[in-house]
Motif scaffolding. Structure first.
Motif, PDB file in Angstrom:
ATOM      1  N   TYR A 118       0.849  -1.181   0.000  1.00 44.86           N
ATOM      2  CA  TYR A 118       0.000   0.000   0.000  1.00 44.86           C
ATOM      3  C   TYR A 118       0.877   1.219   0.000  1.00 44.86           C
ATOM      4  CZ  TYR A 118      -3.366   3.541   1.121  1.00 44.86           C
ATOM      5  OH  TYR A 118      -4.142   4.663   1.067  1.00 44.86           O
ATOM      6  N   PRO A 119       0.780   2.076  -0.913  1.00 40.72           N
ATOM      7  CA  PRO A 119      -0.154   2.192  -2.032  1.00 40.72           C
ATOM      8  C   PRO A 119       0.422   1.711  -3.371  1.00 40.72           C
ATOM      9  CG  PRO A 119       0.943   4.292  -1.767  1.00 40.72           C
ATOM     10  CD  PRO A 119       1.528   3.346  -0.730  1.00 40.72           C
ATOM     11  N   TYR A 120       1.679   1.231  -3.365  1.00 44.19           N
ATOM     12  CA  TYR A 120       2.376   1.003  -4.637  1.00 44.19           C
ATOM     13  C   TYR A 120       1.821  -0.147  -5.476  1.00 44.19           C
ATOM     14  CZ  TYR A 120       5.939   4.179  -2.787  1.00 44.19           C
ATOM     15  OH  TYR A 120       6.607   5.250  -2.281  1.00 44.19           O
ATOM     16  N   TRP A 121       1.182  -1.135  -4.855  1.00 45.96           N
ATOM     17  CA  TRP A 121       0.653  -2.242  -5.665  1.00 45.96           C
ATOM     18  C   TRP A 121      -0.480  -1.778  -6.575  1.00 45.96           C
ATOM     19  CZ3 TRP A 121       0.525  -7.610  -2.866  1.00 45.96           C
ATOM     20  CH2 TRP A 121       1.848  -8.013  -2.609  1.00 45.96           C
ATOM     21  N   ALA A 122      -1.022  -0.608  -6.283  1.00 50.05           N
ATOM     22  CA  ALA A 122      -2.029  -0.042  -7.190  1.00 50.05           C
ATOM     23  C   ALA A 122      -1.422   0.205  -8.569  1.00 50.05           C
ATOM     24  CB  ALA A 122      -2.596   1.248  -6.614  1.00 50.05           C
ATOM     25  N   VAL A 123      -0.119   0.494  -8.612  1.00 51.91           N
ATOM     26  CA  VAL A 123       0.573   0.642  -9.899  1.00 51.91           C
ATOM     27  C   VAL A 123       0.479  -0.667 -10.682  1.00 51.91           C
ATOM     28  CG1 VAL A 123       2.845   0.962 -10.987  1.00 51.91           C
ATOM     29  CG2 VAL A 123       2.162   2.421  -9.071  1.00 51.91           C
ATOM     30  N   ILE A 124       0.723  -1.772 -10.013  1.00 49.86           N
ATOM     31  CA  ILE A 124       0.674  -3.089 -10.673  1.00 49.86           C
ATOM     32  C   ILE A 124      -0.762  -3.418 -11.089  1.00 49.86           C
ATOM     33  CG2 ILE A 124       1.060  -5.564 -10.352  1.00 49.86           C
ATOM     34  CD1 ILE A 124       3.393  -4.788  -8.462  1.00 49.86           C
ATOM     35  N   ILE A 125      -1.715  -3.128 -10.233  1.00 47.92           N
ATOM     36  CA  ILE A 125      -3.121  -3.426 -10.552  1.00 47.92           C
ATOM     37  C   ILE A 125      -3.587  -2.605 -11.751  1.00 47.92           C
ATOM     38  CG2 ILE A 125      -5.496  -3.227  -9.702  1.00 47.92           C
ATOM     39  CD1 ILE A 125      -4.262  -3.896  -6.880  1.00 47.92           C
ATOM     40  N   LEU A 126      -3.316  -1.296 -11.737  1.00 45.22           N
ATOM     41  CA  LEU A 126      -3.707  -0.460 -12.875  1.00 45.22           C
ATOM     42  C   LEU A 126      -2.946  -0.849 -14.148  1.00 45.22           C
ATOM     43  CD1 LEU A 126      -4.065   3.037 -11.186  1.00 45.22           C
ATOM     44  CD2 LEU A 126      -5.882   1.649 -12.196  1.00 45.22           C
ATOM     45  N   SER A 127      -1.698  -1.247 -13.982  1.00 44.75           N
ATOM     46  CA  SER A 127      -0.933  -1.706 -15.141  1.00 44.75           C
ATOM     47  C   SER A 127      -1.540  -2.977 -15.719  1.00 44.75           C
ATOM     48  CB  SER A 127       0.526  -1.960 -14.747  1.00 44.75           C
ATOM     49  OG  SER A 127       1.144  -0.757 -14.368  1.00 44.75           O
ATOM     50  N   GLY A 128      -1.971  -3.870 -14.846  1.00 46.17           N
ATOM     51  CA  GLY A 128      -2.614  -5.093 -15.314  1.00 46.17           C
ATOM     52  C   GLY A 128      -3.910  -4.805 -16.060  1.00 46.17           C
ATOM     53  N   ILE A 129      -4.708  -3.901 -15.513  1.00 44.49           N
ATOM     54  CA  ILE A 129      -5.962  -3.534 -16.179  1.00 44.49           C
ATOM     55  C   ILE A 129      -5.671  -2.935 -17.552  1.00 44.49           C
ATOM     56  CG2 ILE A 129      -7.939  -1.952 -16.101  1.00 44.49           C
ATOM     57  CD1 ILE A 129      -7.865  -2.323 -13.004  1.00 44.49           C
ATOM     58  N   GLY A 130      -4.762  -1.968 -17.596  1.00 51.20           N
ATOM     59  CA  GLY A 130      -4.419  -1.332 -18.871  1.00 51.20           C
ATOM     60  C   GLY A 130      -3.823  -2.303 -19.867  1.00 51.20           C
ATOM     61  N   THR A 131      -2.940  -3.167 -19.393  1.00 53.81           N
ATOM     62  CA  THR A 131      -2.294  -4.138 -20.274  1.00 53.81           C
ATOM     63  C   THR A 131      -3.307  -5.093 -20.878  1.00 53.81           C
ATOM     64  OG1 THR A 131      -0.177  -4.032 -19.114  1.00 53.81           O
ATOM     65  CG2 THR A 131      -0.643  -6.044 -20.342  1.00 53.81           C
ATOM     66  N   PHE A 132      -4.151  -5.666 -20.048  1.00 53.58           N
ATOM     67  CA  PHE A 132      -5.070  -6.667 -20.571  1.00 53.58           C
ATOM     68  C   PHE A 132      -6.183  -6.048 -21.415  1.00 53.58           C
ATOM     69  CE2 PHE A 132      -2.782  -9.263 -17.568  1.00 53.58           C
ATOM     70  CZ  PHE A 132      -2.598 -10.414 -18.317  1.00 53.58           C
TER      71      PHE A 132
END
Length: 187
Positions: A118-132
């Motif tokens: 928290y809060p940096y994993w939001a970067v990974i989550i948003l990156s996953g959403i954008g990527t997929f």
């Protein structure tokens, strides 16, 4: 009915070869700067940064697009494999070789993101959403190119694509705002 095969344009092949040359040059630079093991692991960690921490399928492009063109494997399937490999690289690196995260700017950023859920994993989550979502668009585009007789702009399907595109833009905006607000500091 004859099957239409779409071959990659010369420009796409040239861009792909240039991207491979850039990656080989980066790997060579890291090996020269450090040694074979350190340079190799730093290159893998940098690659995993681009997979996990950018909201488009940039690092996966090395596998997704060629696999789709050559073998017809949907890009979403190969991107899942890319994410699994990137996550595995980081699990193994954190477990057995955490000091290698101190080699480059990007690996240091990746280390901070991974160690601070928290809060940096939001970067990974948003990156996953954008990527997929971007991969979904890429797969859809390839489907349209391969099936020229398909009614792509069927009203319900097109509305669905517009909603997905809106989510993609929202993920990109959220990613940008998050990156700006995090102000990641380095010692």
């Amino acid at each position: 009915m004859t099957k239409i095969t779409i071959k990659p344009s010369r420009q796409v092949v040239i861009k792909f070869v240039l991207l491979l040359a850039l990656l080989a040059g980066y790997f060579g630079y890291l090996v020269y700067e450090f040694d074979l093991i350190t340079g190799g692991l730093s290159a893998l960690l940098t690659w995993s940064f681009f997979v996990l921490c950018t909201p488009v399928a940039d690092a996966g492009f090395l596998l997704d697009f060629p696999l789709r063109l050559l073998f017809g494997i949907r890009m979403v399937i190969s991107e899942i494999a890319v994410w699994a490999v990137a996550i595995l690289i980081n699990i193994l690196s954190l477990t057995y070789a955490a000091s290698y995260y101190d080699t480059t700017f990007l690996t240091k950023v990746l280390y901070q993101i991974i160690l601070n859920p928290y809060p940096y994993w939001a970067v990974i989550i948003l990156s996953g959403i954008g990527t997929f979502l971007s991969i979904r668009f890429g797969d859809e585009l390839m489907d349209v190119l391969h099936h020229r007789d398909r009614d792509f702009f069927h009203s319900h399907h097109f509305k669905h694509e517009l909603v997905l595109f809106a989510f993609f833009l929202a993920a990109l905006y959220g990613y940008y705002e998050l990156i700006v607000s995090l102000d990641i500091a380095f010692e």
